[in-house]
Design a protein around this motif. Structure first.
Motif, PDB file in Angstrom:
ATOM      1  N   ARG A  94       0.651  -0.999   0.129  1.00  0.00           N
ATOM      2  CA  ARG A  94      -0.294   0.553  -0.021  1.00  0.00           C
ATOM      3  C   ARG A  94       1.329   1.082  -0.404  1.00  0.00           C
ATOM      4  NH1 ARG A  94      -5.926  -0.726   2.012  1.00  0.00           N
ATOM      5  NH2 ARG A  94      -6.494  -2.650   1.587  1.00  0.00           N
ATOM      6  N   LEU A  95       2.377   1.181   0.681  1.00  0.00           N
ATOM      7  CA  LEU A  95       3.249   2.410   0.803  1.00  0.00           C
ATOM      8  C   LEU A  95       3.150   2.874  -0.595  1.00  0.00           C
ATOM      9  CD1 LEU A  95       4.966   1.896   4.018  1.00  0.00           C
ATOM     10  CD2 LEU A  95       2.510   3.240   3.471  1.00  0.00           C
ATOM     11  N   GLY A  96       3.267   4.134  -0.754  1.00  0.00           N
ATOM     12  CA  GLY A  96       3.727   4.891  -1.884  1.00  0.00           C
ATOM     13  C   GLY A  96       2.782   4.557  -3.620  1.00  0.00           C
ATOM     14  N   ASN A  97       1.930   4.237  -2.888  1.00  0.00           N
ATOM     15  CA  ASN A  97       1.162   4.026  -4.356  1.00  0.00           C
ATOM     16  C   ASN A  97      -0.433   4.220  -4.278  1.00  0.00           C
ATOM     17  OD1 ASN A  97      -0.099   1.218  -4.285  1.00  0.00           O
ATOM     18  ND2 ASN A  97       2.037   0.893  -4.354  1.00  0.00           N
ATOM     19  N   THR A  98      -0.934   4.117  -4.670  1.00  0.00           N
ATOM     20  CA  THR A  98      -2.590   4.134  -4.636  1.00  0.00           C
ATOM     21  C   THR A  98      -3.432   2.535  -5.596  1.00  0.00           C
ATOM     22  OG1 THR A  98      -3.406   5.681  -6.468  1.00  0.00           O
ATOM     23  CG2 THR A  98      -3.088   5.717  -4.266  1.00  0.00           C
ATOM     24  N   ASP A  99      -2.841   1.480  -5.822  1.00  0.00           N
ATOM     25  CA  ASP A  99      -3.021   0.103  -6.302  1.00  0.00           C
ATOM     26  C   ASP A  99      -4.690  -0.245  -6.281  1.00  0.00           C
ATOM     27  OD1 ASP A  99      -1.409   1.656  -7.924  1.00  0.00           O
ATOM     28  OD2 ASP A  99       0.311  -0.560  -7.974  1.00  0.00           O
ATOM     29  N   TRP A 100      -4.215  -0.031  -4.319  1.00  0.00           N
ATOM     30  CA  TRP A 100      -5.493  -0.676  -4.091  1.00  0.00           C
ATOM     31  C   TRP A 100      -6.243   0.460  -3.860  1.00  0.00           C
ATOM     32  CZ3 TRP A 100      -6.213   3.492  -0.479  1.00  0.00           C
ATOM     33  CH2 TRP A 100      -5.078   4.493  -0.186  1.00  0.00           C
ATOM     34  N   CYS A 101      -7.229   1.251  -4.501  1.00  0.00           N
ATOM     35  CA  CYS A 101      -7.886   1.973  -4.024  1.00  0.00           C
ATOM     36  C   CYS A 101      -9.168   1.686  -4.664  1.00  0.00           C
ATOM     37  CB  CYS A 101      -7.484   3.704  -4.443  1.00  0.00           C
ATOM     38  SG  CYS A 101      -8.736   4.322  -4.131  1.00  0.00           S
ATOM     39  N   THR A 102     -10.334   1.950  -4.850  1.00  0.00           N
ATOM     40  CA  THR A 102     -11.187   1.726  -5.550  1.00  0.00           C
ATOM     41  C   THR A 102     -12.163   2.596  -6.255  1.00  0.00           C
ATOM     42  OG1 THR A 102     -12.591   0.262  -4.349  1.00  0.00           O
ATOM     43  CG2 THR A 102     -11.082  -0.691  -5.316  1.00  0.00           C
ATOM     44  N   CYS A 103     -12.063   3.617  -5.172  1.00  0.00           N
ATOM     45  CA  CYS A 103     -12.682   5.295  -5.256  1.00  0.00           C
ATOM     46  C   CYS A 103     -12.069   5.956  -6.254  1.00  0.00           C
ATOM     47  CB  CYS A 103     -13.255   5.597  -3.696  1.00  0.00           C
ATOM     48  SG  CYS A 103     -12.031   6.703  -3.325  1.00  0.00           S
ATOM     49  N   GLU A 104     -10.879   5.738  -6.534  1.00  0.00           N
ATOM     50  CA  GLU A 104     -10.449   6.414  -7.585  1.00  0.00           C
ATOM     51  C   GLU A 104      -9.479   7.802  -7.222  1.00  0.00           C
ATOM     52  OE1 GLU A 104     -12.034   6.254 -11.372  1.00  0.00           O
ATOM     53  OE2 GLU A 104     -11.504   4.164 -11.327  1.00  0.00           O
ATOM     54  N   GLN A 105     -10.310   8.446  -5.407  1.00  0.00           N
ATOM     55  CA  GLN A 105     -10.036   9.388  -4.613  1.00  0.00           C
ATOM     56  C   GLN A 105      -8.758   9.793  -3.899  1.00  0.00           C
ATOM     57  OE1 GLN A 105     -11.401  12.161  -5.827  1.00  0.00           O
ATOM     58  NE2 GLN A 105     -12.718  11.211  -7.660  1.00  0.00           N
ATOM     59  N   CYS A 106      -8.572   8.265  -3.533  1.00  0.00           N
ATOM     60  CA  CYS A 106      -7.161   8.031  -2.340  1.00  0.00           C
ATOM     61  C   CYS A 106      -6.206   8.816  -3.027  1.00  0.00           C
ATOM     62  CB  CYS A 106      -7.106   6.689  -1.845  1.00  0.00           C
ATOM     63  SG  CYS A 106      -8.869   5.737  -1.383  1.00  0.00           S
ATOM     64  N   VAL A 107      -5.123   8.954  -2.717  1.00  0.00           N
ATOM     65  CA  VAL A 107      -3.716   9.500  -2.365  1.00  0.00           C
ATOM     66  C   VAL A 107      -3.163   8.905  -1.288  1.00  0.00           C
ATOM     67  CG1 VAL A 107      -4.889  11.807  -2.576  1.00  0.00           C
ATOM     68  CG2 VAL A 107      -3.951  11.216  -0.367  1.00  0.00           C
ATOM     69  N   ALA A 108      -1.687   8.596  -1.829  1.00  0.00           N
ATOM     70  CA  ALA A 108      -0.501   7.979  -1.295  1.00  0.00           C
ATOM     71  C   ALA A 108      -0.852   8.809  -0.505  1.00  0.00           C
ATOM     72  CB  ALA A 108       1.025   7.798  -1.688  1.00  0.00           C
ATOM     73  N   MET A 109      -0.323   7.595   0.902  1.00  0.00           N
ATOM     74  CA  MET A 109      -0.481   8.228   2.814  1.00  0.00           C
ATOM     75  C   MET A 109       1.251   7.954   3.164  1.00  0.00           C
ATOM     76  SD  MET A 109      -3.340  10.201   2.562  1.00  0.00           S
ATOM     77  CE  MET A 109      -3.450  10.265   4.745  1.00  0.00           C
ATOM     78  N   PRO A 110       1.597   8.357   4.304  1.00  0.00           N
ATOM     79  CA  PRO A 110       2.925   8.180   4.738  1.00  0.00           C
ATOM     80  C   PRO A 110       2.962   7.091   5.733  1.00  0.00           C
ATOM     81  CG  PRO A 110       1.800   9.731   5.617  1.00  0.00           C
ATOM     82  CD  PRO A 110       0.936   9.563   4.885  1.00  0.00           C
ATOM     83  N   ASN A 111       1.911   5.981   6.238  1.00  0.00           N
ATOM     84  CA  ASN A 111       2.408   4.662   6.889  1.00  0.00           C
ATOM     85  C   ASN A 111       0.851   4.376   5.757  1.00  0.00           C
ATOM     86  OD1 ASN A 111      -0.081   4.845   8.668  1.00  0.00           O
ATOM     87  ND2 ASN A 111       1.449   6.633   9.998  1.00  0.00           N
ATOM     88  N   ALA A 112       1.512   2.778   6.058  1.00  0.00           N
ATOM     89  CA  ALA A 112      -0.287   1.887   5.659  1.00  0.00           C
ATOM     90  C   ALA A 112      -1.392   2.019   6.053  1.00  0.00           C
ATOM     91  CB  ALA A 112       1.144   0.401   6.257  1.00  0.00           C
TER      92      ALA A 112
END
Length: 142
Positions: free
Chosen positions: A65-83
């Motif tokens: 999950r770190l450093g990407n938004t591949d796990w996002c399904t709503c298409e609005q998430c941003v990369a966050m500093p921790n899992a």
């Protein structure tokens, strides 16, 4: 005819077993039969090849999950500093219900999100209510 005559006549046919039925009955050949209640007796059994985990419930590991938004399904998430912060609104069943009812892809697009979750006065009131109910806030790392 009195009661004693009847009971002595039928003595061979009547068995006065006063057990509670939860013991083991020994047959003549030495094999025991368990008597009494059997929990889950009428519950359906799962097939061995039956899928027990829903594919939507499978989540990527923390490192993925770190450093990407591949796990996002709503298409609005941003990369966050921790899992721990890398959570899509669609992974939370209660939020997914709200977005599906409103035909939205993300909770941030819901009409109530901005006035309830982003307005400073509402956030201040929620903060004081939380402090009143729980007294101390947990320490933050930031």
């Amino acid at each position: 005819m009195d009661f004693n005559e009847i009971s002595s006549d039928n003595n061979d046919d009547i068995s006065l077993d006063m057990s509670d039925g939860s013991s083991v009955f020994d047959e003549q050949d030495g094999v025991g039969i368990e008597l009494g209640t059997r929990p889950y007796q009428f519950e359906p059994e799962a097939d061995s090849d039956e899928e027990l985990v829903d594919e939507d419930d499978i989540q990527p590991s923390e490192d993925e999950r770190l450093g990407n938004t591949d796990w996002c399904t709503c298409e609005q998430c941003v990369a966050m500093p921790n899992a721990e912060e890398c959570v899509c609104c669609q992974e939370i069943p209660e939020i997914r219900c709200v977005t599906e009812e409103d035909h939205r892809h993300c909770i941030t697009q819901h009409n109530g999100f901005s006035p309830v979750c982003l307005h400073p006065s509402v956030l201040r009131t929620a903060y004081h209510s939380y402090r009143q109910q729980y007294a101390e806030l947990p320490e933050t790392n930031g």
